[in-house]
Design an enzyme around this catalytic site. Structure first.
Site, PDB file in Angstrom:
ATOM      1  N   HIS A 194       0.803  -1.224   0.000  1.00 30.41           N
ATOM      2  CA  HIS A 194       0.000   0.000   0.000  1.00 30.41           C
ATOM      3  C   HIS A 194       0.830   1.265   0.000  1.00 30.41           C
ATOM      4  O   HIS A 194       0.386   2.300  -0.486  1.00 30.41           O
ATOM      5  CB  HIS A 194      -1.047  -0.052   1.110  1.00 30.41           C
ATOM      6  CG  HIS A 194      -2.129  -0.946   0.656  1.00 30.41           C
ATOM      7  ND1 HIS A 194      -2.029  -2.307   0.789  1.00 30.41           N
ATOM      8  CD2 HIS A 194      -3.229  -0.709  -0.087  1.00 30.41           C
ATOM      9  CE1 HIS A 194      -3.063  -2.853   0.186  1.00 30.41           C
ATOM     10  NE2 HIS A 194      -3.797  -1.919  -0.341  1.00 30.41           N
ATOM     11  N   GLU A 436     -10.768 -11.439  -6.419  1.00 34.08           N
ATOM     12  CA  GLU A 436      -9.374 -11.426  -5.975  1.00 34.08           C
ATOM     13  C   GLU A 436      -9.040 -12.655  -5.127  1.00 34.08           C
ATOM     14  O   GLU A 436      -7.918 -12.797  -4.638  1.00 34.08           O
ATOM     15  CB  GLU A 436      -9.050 -10.136  -5.222  1.00 34.08           C
ATOM     16  CG  GLU A 436     -10.001  -9.792  -4.097  1.00 34.08           C
ATOM     17  CD  GLU A 436      -9.686  -8.453  -3.429  1.00 34.08           C
ATOM     18  OE1 GLU A 436      -8.572  -7.936  -3.583  1.00 34.08           O
ATOM     19  OE2 GLU A 436     -10.586  -7.935  -2.744  1.00 34.08           O
ATOM     20  N   ASP A 460      -4.179  -9.131  -5.068  1.00 36.90           N
ATOM     21  CA  ASP A 460      -4.451 -10.260  -4.180  1.00 36.90           C
ATOM     22  C   ASP A 460      -4.627 -11.553  -4.959  1.00 36.90           C
ATOM     23  O   ASP A 460      -4.178 -12.610  -4.513  1.00 36.90           O
ATOM     24  CB  ASP A 460      -5.697  -9.978  -3.327  1.00 36.90           C
ATOM     25  CG  ASP A 460      -5.349  -9.101  -2.130  1.00 36.90           C
ATOM     26  OD1 ASP A 460      -4.347  -9.397  -1.460  1.00 36.90           O
ATOM     27  OD2 ASP A 460      -6.055  -8.114  -1.887  1.00 36.90           O
ATOM     28  N   CYS A 507      -8.763  -3.649 -11.304  1.00 38.44           N
ATOM     29  CA  CYS A 507      -8.253  -2.517 -10.540  1.00 38.44           C
ATOM     30  C   CYS A 507      -6.969  -2.867  -9.798  1.00 38.44           C
ATOM     31  O   CYS A 507      -6.447  -2.065  -9.036  1.00 38.44           O
ATOM     32  CB  CYS A 507      -9.309  -1.984  -9.579  1.00 38.44           C
ATOM     33  SG  CYS A 507      -9.901  -3.222  -8.428  1.00 38.44           S
TER      34      CYS A 507
HETATM   35  C1  PEP Z   1      -6.203  -5.980  -5.487  1.00 35.97           C
HETATM   36  O1  PEP Z   1      -6.120  -6.839  -4.618  1.00 35.97           O
HETATM   37  O2  PEP Z   1      -5.786  -6.139  -6.659  1.00 35.97           O
HETATM   38  C2  PEP Z   1      -6.811  -4.682  -5.190  1.00 35.97           C
HETATM   39  C3  PEP Z   1      -7.049  -3.799  -6.133  1.00 35.97           C
HETATM   40  O3  PEP Z   1      -7.075  -4.406  -3.900  1.00 35.97           O
HETATM   41  P1  PEP Z   1      -5.970  -3.969  -2.827  1.00 35.97           P
HETATM   42  O4  PEP Z   1      -4.690  -3.704  -3.570  1.00 35.97           O
HETATM   43  O5  PEP Z   1      -6.528  -2.779  -2.164  1.00 35.97           O
HETATM   44  O6  PEP Z   1      -5.909  -5.173  -1.952  1.00 35.97           O
HETATM   45 MG    MG Z   2      -7.158  -6.681  -2.721  1.00 34.99          MG
END
Ligand code: PEP
Ligand code: MG
Length: 584
Positions: A194, A436, A460, A507
Site C-alpha cells: 500500500h 481477488e 491479491d 483494478c
Molecule cells: C487488489 O487486490 O488487486 C486490489 C485492487 O485491492 P488492494 O490492492 O486494495 O488489496
Molecule cells: Mg485486494
C-alpha cells in the site's frame, strides 16, 4: 557513489537530500525541570510508551507467521519489548529518577537504561548480555518519540527531501508533507504494497525492497531515486548526476506529451471503447483523476478514510467524503469499495486480533460481517450518498456465494432501514464484487448472475494464486502477472462475466502495466482502473492498436507454457510498436 537495487514501485526520478526517517538520536539533552512541571514530564513518558507499544504491535501484526527460527525469534523479540514497555517496575524506576533528580524524562530514561545495561553486560551468561541490546532498542524507540525525531516529524518538513526508512507505513505516507517529499526509498515493501500504491497516487518517485539502504544512507546524503529502473544512488558523481538531471527532464517532457490525451477517448483503432478509470485512496485525488482524463473512479479504497483519524469514521463523516468524490466526478461513475481492513492493511493502534496469518485471516468482508455496526454505518453512508452522483458499490475479498449472499443481506437490511426512515437513495444502485480470491474466480460463472459487474483485483488474486506474499521483497520475483495460471484464470473470469452479460474491470496493479495492456485488451477486459498518472500511457497504447491484433496476441500467449516465454513475446511485441514505454 553507491548504487542500491530495489523494486520500482512509482516511476520518475527524484534527486534530493536523504532524510532518514527512523534515524537514531545519539545526543540526549539534560535540563532541570521545575517541580510543578514534573507531571507533564511523566505524561510525556506515558505517551511515548503508549506510542512505542502501538508501533511494536503493528510490527508484530506484520511479522512472518510460522515456526521458522527467524520468524519465532522476531516475534519473541517484539513480545519482550512490549513487555518491557508495559513493565510497571521499569516505569517506576524512570519516574523515581525523574522526581529525585528533577531533570527531563529523556535524561532519566537514559540513566535508568544505562544502569540496567551495565548490570547485564557484567553477566557471565551470553543470553543475558544480549538482552541489553533489546533494552537499548526499546530506549531508542522511546527517545525517538520523546525527542520527536521519528514518525510525527514527517508531517512538517522544512525543506525538500527524499524519505529513507527501513519500513514505511501507509499512514506515514498519508501523513507526510507531500509538497516537500520528492522521493521515497525503503528497505522493505513490494510493488503492490500500500505504500507503493500511495506513492503512485501522489506521483512521488519511489523504490522499495532495497534491503539495506538504511545501512548505507545517512541524513543529508545526496540521493537519486530512480523509480523507473528501481534503484537508488547514494552520493552520485557529477556525470551520473548530469545524466539523471537530463533523464528527469525527458521524463517530465514525456509526461507533458501524454497529457493532451486526457481529452480523447480510450478507443481502439477498430472502435472498441474501453473505460479507463482511476484508483483513488483519498477524496482529494479526484482532481488528479480528472486532470489525467479518467472516465470515472474504478476503485475508491475506502479504508484510507479509516486510517486517517485512527478510529472508525461515523456515518456522517463517510457520507461527506463520498459526496465529495461523487460531486467532483459527476456524471462519471464512481466505484466505492467497502472497507477492506485487515491483512496488510492495518491501522496503527487498532487491534485486529494478533492472527498468525492475517493475509488469510479476519479481513475485508469477513471483518465487516462480524462487525455489523461498522459495516452498517458504511453501507448506510454509501446508500445515502448514491443520490449525489453515479455511485457503484463494490465488495472486496468475496470468496463464494454464501459470503456474497451474506453481504447482500446486510445491504438489503440497510436499504430497509433507510426506507423506513424516509432517507432517499438510489434503489437501482449497481453492486459489484472484486474477484481477488481464487475460489471466487473459479466460481465466477455463478457469482456473475448475482451482481452487476466484476473488478479483478490482481494484487491479491496473484498473491493467493501463486502463493506469493505481495509485500515480501525476497520472493517478489515469483509475483508474475504473466504466469500462464494467472492468464488462464483471467480469461475464464472475463468469459464467465460476459456469458452473463456483465462487464469486467481490473483494478489491481496489472491494469496499470503498459506491457500487459494489449494482452488484457485481447482477453476482453472492458475497464481498466489504475493510479491516475498511469492513465495517459495506457490510453496511448489502447488507441494505437486494434482489438483484432490484441486478441491475436492474447490468443498466442494463452498457448504458451512459461511466464518467461510469455514475457519475452509480449515485450518484443510491445517494443516493436512503442518506442517509449514507461512501466510503472
Ligand atoms: C487488489 O487486490 O488487486 C486490489 C485492487 O485491492 P488492494 O490492492 O486494495 O488489496
Ligand atoms: Mg485486494
Amino acid at each position: 557513489m553507491k548504487v542500491v537495487k530495489g523494486i520500482m514501485v512509482s516511476p520518475g526520478i527524484a534527486i534530493g537530500r536523504a532524510l532518514l526517517f527512523s534515524e537514531r538520536r545519539r545526543t540526549v539533552p539534560a535540563y532541570d525541570v521545575a517541580p510543578d512541571l514534573l507531571p507533564a514530564e511523566l505524561a510525556r513518558f506515558a505517551a511515548a510508551r503508549e506510542q512505542a507499544v502501538r508501533e511494536l504491535e503493528v510490527l508484530q501484526a506484520r511479522s512472518p507467521a510460522g515456526e521458522r527460527q527467524a520468524a519465532v525469534s522476531q516475534r519473541r523479540l517484539l513480545e519482550s519489548q512490549i513487555l518491557m514497555l508495559r513493565d510497571p517496575d521499569f516505569a517506576e524506576r524512570v519516574e523515581r529518577e525523574l522526581a529525585g533528580e528533577r531533570k527531563n524524562v529523556e535524561w532519566a530514561l537514559e540513566r535508568v537504561v544505562a544502569a540496567i545495561t551495565e548490570k547485564l553486560a557484567g553477566s557471565g551468561d551470553e543470553y543475558v548480555r544480549e538482552r541489553s541490546a533489546d533494552i537499548r532498542d526499546v530506549a531508542e524507540r522511546l527517545l525517538g518519540h520523546l525527542l520527536a525525531s521519528q514518525r510525527p516529524a514527517l508531517a512538517e518538513l522544512a525543506e525538500e527531501c527524499v524519505v529513507v526508512a527501513h519500513t514505511l507505513l501507509p499512514s506515514d505516507v498519508i501523513a507526510m508533507d507531500k509538497r516537500r517529499v520528492v522521493g521515497l526509498a525503503a528497505d522493505s515493501g513490494g510493488r503492490t504494497s500500500h505504500v507503493a500504491i500511495l506513492a503512485r497516487s501522489f506521483a512521488i518517485p519511489a523504490v522499495l525492497g532495497l534491503s539495506q539502504l538504511t545501512e548505507h544512507a545517512r541524513t543529508g546524503d545526496l540521493l537519486i531515486v530512480d523509480g523507473t529502473r528501481g534503484q537508488v544512488i547514494i552520493a552520485p558523481d557529477e556525470a551520473t548526476l548530469q545524466q539523471y538531471r537530463a533523464g528527469r527532464e525527458a521524463w517530465q517532457k514525456h509526461e507533458l506529451e501524454l497529457l493532451p490525451l486526457s481529452e480523447l477517448r480510450a478507443e481502439t483503432r477498430d472502435g472498441k471503447l474501453i473505460a479507463l478509470n482511476s484508483n483513488i485512496e483519498v477524496p482529494e485525488e479526484t482532481e488528479s483523476a480528472l486532470a489525467h482524463g479518467a472516465d470515472g473512479v474504478g476503485l475508491f479504497r475506502s479504508e484510507f478514510l479509516y486510517i486517517l483519524p485512527n478510529r472508525f469514521p461515523t456515518e456522517e463523516e463517510q457520507l461527506a467524503a463520498y459526496r465529495r468524490v461523487l460531486a467532483a466526478m459527476n456524471p462519471r461513475p464512481v466505484t466505492i469499495r467497502t472497507l477492506d481492513l485487515g491483512g496488510e492493511k492495518i491501522i496503527p493502534g487498532m487491534k485486529l486480533g494478533g492472527e498468525s496469518n492475517p493475509i488469510l485471516g479476519w479481513r475485508a468482508v469477513r471483518f465487516c460481517l462480524s462487525r455489523q455496526d461498522v459495516f452498517m454505518a458504511q453501507l448506510r453512508a454509501l446508500l445515502r450518498a448514491s443520490v449525489h452522483g453515479n455511485l457503484r458499490l463494490m465488495f472486496p475479498m468475496i470468496s463464494g456465494v454464501e459470503e456474497l449472499d451474506a453481504v447482500l443481506e446486510v445491504l438489503a437490511e440497510a436499504k430497509r432501514e433507510l426506507r423506513q426512515q424516509g432517507e432517499p437513495f438510489n434503489e437501482e444502485i449497481p453492486v459489484g464484487i472484486m474477484i481477488e480470491v481464487p475460489s471466487a474466480a473459479f466460481t465466477s460463472d455463478i457469482l456473475a448472475r448475482r451482481v452487476s459487474f466484476f473488478s479483478i483485483g490482481t494484487n491479491d488474486l496473484i498473491q493467493y494464486l501463486i502463493a506469493v506474499d505481495r509485500e515480501n521483497e525476497r520472493i517478489a520475483y515469483l509475483y508474475e502477472p504473466f504466469h500462464p495460471g494467472v492468464l488462464r484464470l483471467l480469461k475464464a473470469v472475463i468469459d464467465n462475466a460476459h456469458g452473463c452479460g456483465i462487464p469486467v474491470g481490473m483494478c489491481g496493479e496489472m491494469a496499470a502495466d503498459p506491457y500487459a495492456a494489449v494482452v488484457l485488451l485481447g482477453l476482453g477486459l472492458d475497464e481498466f482502473s489504475m493510479s491516475s498518472i498511469a492513465i495517459p500511457e495506457i490510453k496511448r497504447i489502447i488507441r494505437s492498436v486494434t482489438l483484432a491484433e490484441a486478441e491475436e496476441l492474447a490468443g498466442s500467449v494463452l498457448e504458451m507454457k512459461s511466464y518467461r516465454d510469455i514475457d519475452r513475446r509480449v515485450r518484443r511485441w510491445m517494443e516493436e510498436r512503442f518506442a517509449f514505454i514507461t512501466s510503472i
